[in-house]
Design a protein around this motif. Sequence first.
Motif, mmCIF file in Angstrom:
data_model
loop_
_atom_site.group_PDB
_atom_site.id
_atom_site.type_symbol
_atom_site.label_atom_id
_atom_site.label_comp_id
_atom_site.label_asym_id
_atom_site.label_seq_id
_atom_site.Cartn_x
_atom_site.Cartn_y
_atom_site.Cartn_z
ATOM 1 N N ASN A 399 0.830 -1.254 -0.065
ATOM 2 C CA ASN A 399 0.195 -0.076 -0.071
ATOM 3 C C ASN A 399 0.844 1.339 -0.222
ATOM 4 O O ASN A 399 0.812 2.169 -0.593
ATOM 5 C CB ASN A 399 -1.028 0.051 1.324
ATOM 6 C CG ASN A 399 -2.026 -1.149 1.129
ATOM 7 O OD1 ASN A 399 -2.212 -1.820 2.231
ATOM 8 N ND2 ASN A 399 -2.704 -1.035 0.163
ATOM 9 N N VAL A 400 1.754 1.157 0.749
ATOM 10 C CA VAL A 400 2.701 2.512 0.891
ATOM 11 C C VAL A 400 3.492 2.589 -0.340
ATOM 12 O O VAL A 400 3.666 4.026 -0.839
ATOM 13 C CB VAL A 400 3.812 2.225 2.013
ATOM 14 C CG1 VAL A 400 4.831 3.306 1.920
ATOM 15 C CG2 VAL A 400 3.191 2.175 3.470
ATOM 16 N N VAL A 401 3.840 1.608 -0.864
ATOM 17 C CA VAL A 401 4.677 1.759 -2.148
ATOM 18 C C VAL A 401 3.649 2.203 -3.297
ATOM 19 O O VAL A 401 3.977 3.318 -3.914
ATOM 20 C CB VAL A 401 5.148 0.207 -2.816
ATOM 21 C CG1 VAL A 401 5.577 0.405 -4.085
ATOM 22 C CG2 VAL A 401 6.428 -0.026 -1.773
ATOM 23 N N LEU A 404 3.173 6.019 -2.787
ATOM 24 C CA LEU A 404 4.287 6.952 -3.237
ATOM 25 C C LEU A 404 4.123 6.809 -4.740
ATOM 26 O O LEU A 404 4.736 7.816 -5.609
ATOM 27 C CB LEU A 404 5.483 6.285 -2.759
ATOM 28 C CG LEU A 404 5.822 6.520 -1.231
ATOM 29 C CD1 LEU A 404 6.946 6.018 -0.703
ATOM 30 C CD2 LEU A 404 5.579 8.037 -1.206
ATOM 31 N N VAL A 405 4.141 5.618 -5.397
ATOM 32 C CA VAL A 405 4.027 5.488 -6.810
ATOM 33 C C VAL A 405 3.030 6.285 -7.556
ATOM 34 O O VAL A 405 3.337 7.062 -8.480
ATOM 35 C CB VAL A 405 4.213 4.183 -7.286
ATOM 36 C CG1 VAL A 405 4.058 4.039 -8.936
ATOM 37 C CG2 VAL A 405 5.433 3.273 -6.872
ATOM 38 N N ALA A 406 2.071 6.413 -6.842
ATOM 39 C CA ALA A 406 0.725 6.927 -7.316
ATOM 40 C C ALA A 406 1.156 8.692 -7.408
ATOM 41 O O ALA A 406 0.765 9.209 -8.477
ATOM 42 C CB ALA A 406 -0.655 6.825 -6.525
ATOM 43 N N GLU A 407 1.733 9.087 -6.292
ATOM 44 C CA GLU A 407 2.133 10.414 -6.339
ATOM 45 C C GLU A 407 3.100 10.861 -7.839
ATOM 46 O O GLU A 407 2.817 11.675 -8.204
ATOM 47 C CB GLU A 407 2.915 10.779 -5.133
ATOM 48 C CG GLU A 407 2.008 10.867 -3.878
ATOM 49 C CD GLU A 407 2.659 11.149 -2.560
ATOM 50 O OE1 GLU A 407 2.158 10.529 -1.616
ATOM 51 O OE2 GLU A 407 3.899 11.462 -2.557
ATOM 52 N N ARG A 472 12.926 2.124 -0.529
ATOM 53 C CA ARG A 472 13.796 2.497 0.484
ATOM 54 C C ARG A 472 12.807 2.522 1.759
ATOM 55 O O ARG A 472 13.188 2.241 3.012
ATOM 56 C CB ARG A 472 14.456 3.870 0.291
ATOM 57 C CG ARG A 472 15.728 3.609 -0.458
ATOM 58 C CD ARG A 472 16.831 4.527 -0.294
ATOM 59 N NE ARG A 472 17.808 3.540 -0.294
ATOM 60 C CZ ARG A 472 18.560 3.445 0.725
ATOM 61 N NH1 ARG A 472 18.247 3.366 1.818
ATOM 62 N NH2 ARG A 472 19.805 2.675 0.625
ATOM 63 N N VAL A 473 11.821 3.164 1.914
ATOM 64 C CA VAL A 473 11.013 3.783 2.922
ATOM 65 C C VAL A 473 9.649 2.894 3.085
ATOM 66 O O VAL A 473 8.942 3.397 3.998
ATOM 67 C CB VAL A 473 10.392 5.288 2.893
ATOM 68 C CG1 VAL A 473 11.726 6.058 2.811
ATOM 69 C CG2 VAL A 473 9.440 5.647 1.964
#
Lengths: 892, 119
Positions: A399-401, A404-407, A472-473
């Motif tokens: 979900n986090v990835v 960030l990829v959506a942004e 990374r995050v």
Amino acid sequence: MNWTGRIRAALPAADPDVAEELAQHARAMYDAARAEGAADEEAQRTVDAQIDCWRADAALLRRRARHPRIVDPPAAPATAWVGGLAQDVRHAVRLLRRQPHVALLVILVMAVGIGATTSLSAVAYGVLMKPLPWPDSDRLVSVRETRGGRSPRFGSVSNAAYLAWREETSTVEDLAGWSAQMVTISGAGEPERIRIVRATASLFRVIGARPAAGVLFGDDDERTNVAVVSESLWRQRFGGDPAAIGRRITLDAETFTVVGVMPDALAFPDRQTRAWVPMHVAPAAGNLLSMFEGLAKLRPGVAPEQAAAEGTARGRFAPDTGMTTMAIFGGTGPVEIAAVPYLDTIAGEVRRPLIVLIGAVLLLMAIATVNVAALQLARAASRRRELAIRAALGATAGNVVRQLVAESLLLAVLGGAAGIGLAWLLQGAAWSVLPADFPRVAEIGINGRIVLFGTALSMLTGVVFGLLPALRVRRPNLVASLAEDGTSPVSAGTRTGIARARGLAVAAQVAIASVLLVSALLLGRTFMELLQADRGYDAASVLSTALPLPMHTPERRTALLADLVERLAAHPAIEHAAFASETPLTPGGSTASFSLPPQDAAGGAIQVQASPRLVSPSYFAALGLRVLAGRPLAETDTPTSQPVVVVNDTFRRRYLDSDPLGAQIPMGFWGEEQNAAATIVGVVEDVRHIGAATPTLPELYFSSRQLPSGMRSGVATLLVRSRSDTASTRAVVHGIVRAAEPGAAVGPVVTLEERLLATSLARPRLYAILLAAFAAVALLVAGAGLFGVLSYSVSQRTRELGVRAAFGATRADLVALVLRQGIEVTVAGLAAGLLASLWLGRFLASLLYGVTPLDIVTYLAAPLILLAIAAVACIAPALRAARLDPVTALRS
Amino acid sequence: MLTPYMATDQLARELKRGSTELLVLALLEERDRHGYEIARLIEGRSAGAISFHVASLYPTLYRMEDRDLIQGRWIEKTGQRRRRYYRITAAGRKVLASQRSTWQAFFEALSRVARIRHA
């Protein structure tokens, strides 16, 4: 019964969750007791006893450590992922609106990268890949003849070889011959210089053209004066009137009847051709050899090599044409025919430069991507807390990835759209930026395919520069993130993984920028070398213009030109004026062949192939050509005096060992009546065609005063050497010529330098400018990246720097500390970039002139420039470090 | 850890604490349960022999939760108040297995020494 209230009253310090849980236990106890038959007071007493026990247990009174609330996620339907993505995008939009300057920066960088890539892709596609407009164009081949390995001075196939092959063909469906020329058109409008094509009727069959109106001329029309006009000419001069069929037009004093209209889409060889007239290919009898361009259509399934073999075999039956062959090919030998796919013929010479440019623009794209990735990494790092909370609320790493990829995708798509828009706006500029002789300029445009490519590229870069930081995050540790304070303990600048990654990103950008810088310097130096090369004449202060005089006889022409030159020379602004049968800059031009008597007793006759030119006596003075021996042509050379000729240095070196002055040159090639021979009275410097494919040829200069019948070319070149600035002289020349010849379609008056820049120097200049632009953008982006990393580093190391200052470090020491970090990164990138340049230099070799790919000056200048830019990028962060107040820094 | 030198009270306490955890884990191994259910079952299944002090149950549960042996969650069912259910974790299963084998060994040693047999 409010059990929760009772528990809270009994255990006021208990955690609310604990209280609630105990309350439920109490309720259950009460209900169980009542179910077993106990009365209400009894049941309450049982529970109260339990509550008293709990109250006595200190452990329960302690505040519980917070565990993250784990709520079972609802069963995910298939659309949940899409819904999640939509939510991520909405969140991304909100985030970007809160940080508009960051968003704008990223969009700008992406727009530049995508715009440049899309524009160049459009060029590459239009020129190299887009199919030619004619049906089955992949079977079109151009026919090229060589004799003994030598290419002809002009044209590509001789009538002899052409006719020999046409007699019997099995590998090709048909053969056609054509040749382009500039003529003055009059009738139905103002006189105008246009390009026309003289062609055999078979040309239309070979290309598969159909008329837009009327008919295309056939084999029977080859000796008649009919013409097919282009659609654009038809609209311009006849208003698109179908009644134009049958009207007359005049092309260079010859009248033609319009029989048909060619659709612009099928115009051969390109849309600049405005009319087609028949060309009859005469047999090669005696010494008559005519040259023209050859085109053939292969039969299906036949390879070009097979056709070439057949052409060669048939060509061997061509009659021998002796000296003419010598004149045209520079030698004799058996006929060799080559068949080259037509697309390669027109686009082949720009293929390598275009590939180099695309490589450069992809490097630019890489820099933009790395820069944005580093930026996103920094932003992701500063959002660790937010991401950690998200993870605590149940977000998986995926979900986090995805967020960030959506942004990143959003930014990339916006940047890509801006870039494609930019490219679309620029495509109109392609017409003016590209040299006039750049092939297939009309095919360059932003079409659906290119837009798709640009969009795919921007999405790919979005995923790349989103994924790298996201990976990374993606596993933020909530406790650690919330507990950390921003200014971590002292240590070196590259301690965290993220700082290291950013440093690497900057080094990569510096490396790519240095590759582009080296290429730009090499191409820039090439262009300067070409511009400043000694061509033998002064290009900057000599004006020239083409003066077509088709309607006059050669003698009348010569007289007119002589008079015009006298008027020009009389003007105070003009130092010298002259005319010539050909422009000095044309490598082609007329050619002649003859024999010279042997130089010594032992040798045989020397076969000469040279280019004869008819010039007025002031020609050398006007051009500024140095006389190396003897004298130039003079006014004293009259029709009745001894015929004289001046040769160029190449002629002397090639054909005359001993003293050239006094040698005799036969003049038979000027016409049958010229049986005399001219005496060489002078040797002049070569007019060098620097950078052109053809080398300097032997040239002969005859005086127009002695050969008035020699001005056979319908177009003369006027040359004017200006005393003062050329701008005002231009108008003077124009005025005088117009007054003398009002009806002539005079060409523009330009300096020879301008003419060079528009022709042989046009492409080197274009490549140099483009690479310089890419390098400038790359340096800017890399510099900005370096600035960003150092600023971040200084803000992270505030406490450390404060400690150092407190322990006695001076401002200079702090500045040096920051500078050293910046220089380290720059030097690392520079070293990698220079090594890469050394390796990549070989691909540039074919574009260079006067410099080698390993040019020392370039490899010294590039690092200096880069370090200077790096120094500028480091200044602000370094000064910030220097201005730190140690007390404030330690407290922060 | 049991050593022969521990006082009997302390031994009893340690035994009880260790056994409470074992009992909780065993009960949760079967399925998720809430605190009251666990308490009733321990009393019921031990036939009252383990006079279980309910007051100590919840601190035990919280301790086990801190050690990640079990996981508590609030579950809300339709029409009911939310209740806190406990679930055994993977770590808890490992501890359960190890404790079972420890108790097994203990009993076998006891029976070998004192000829005590268990049912």
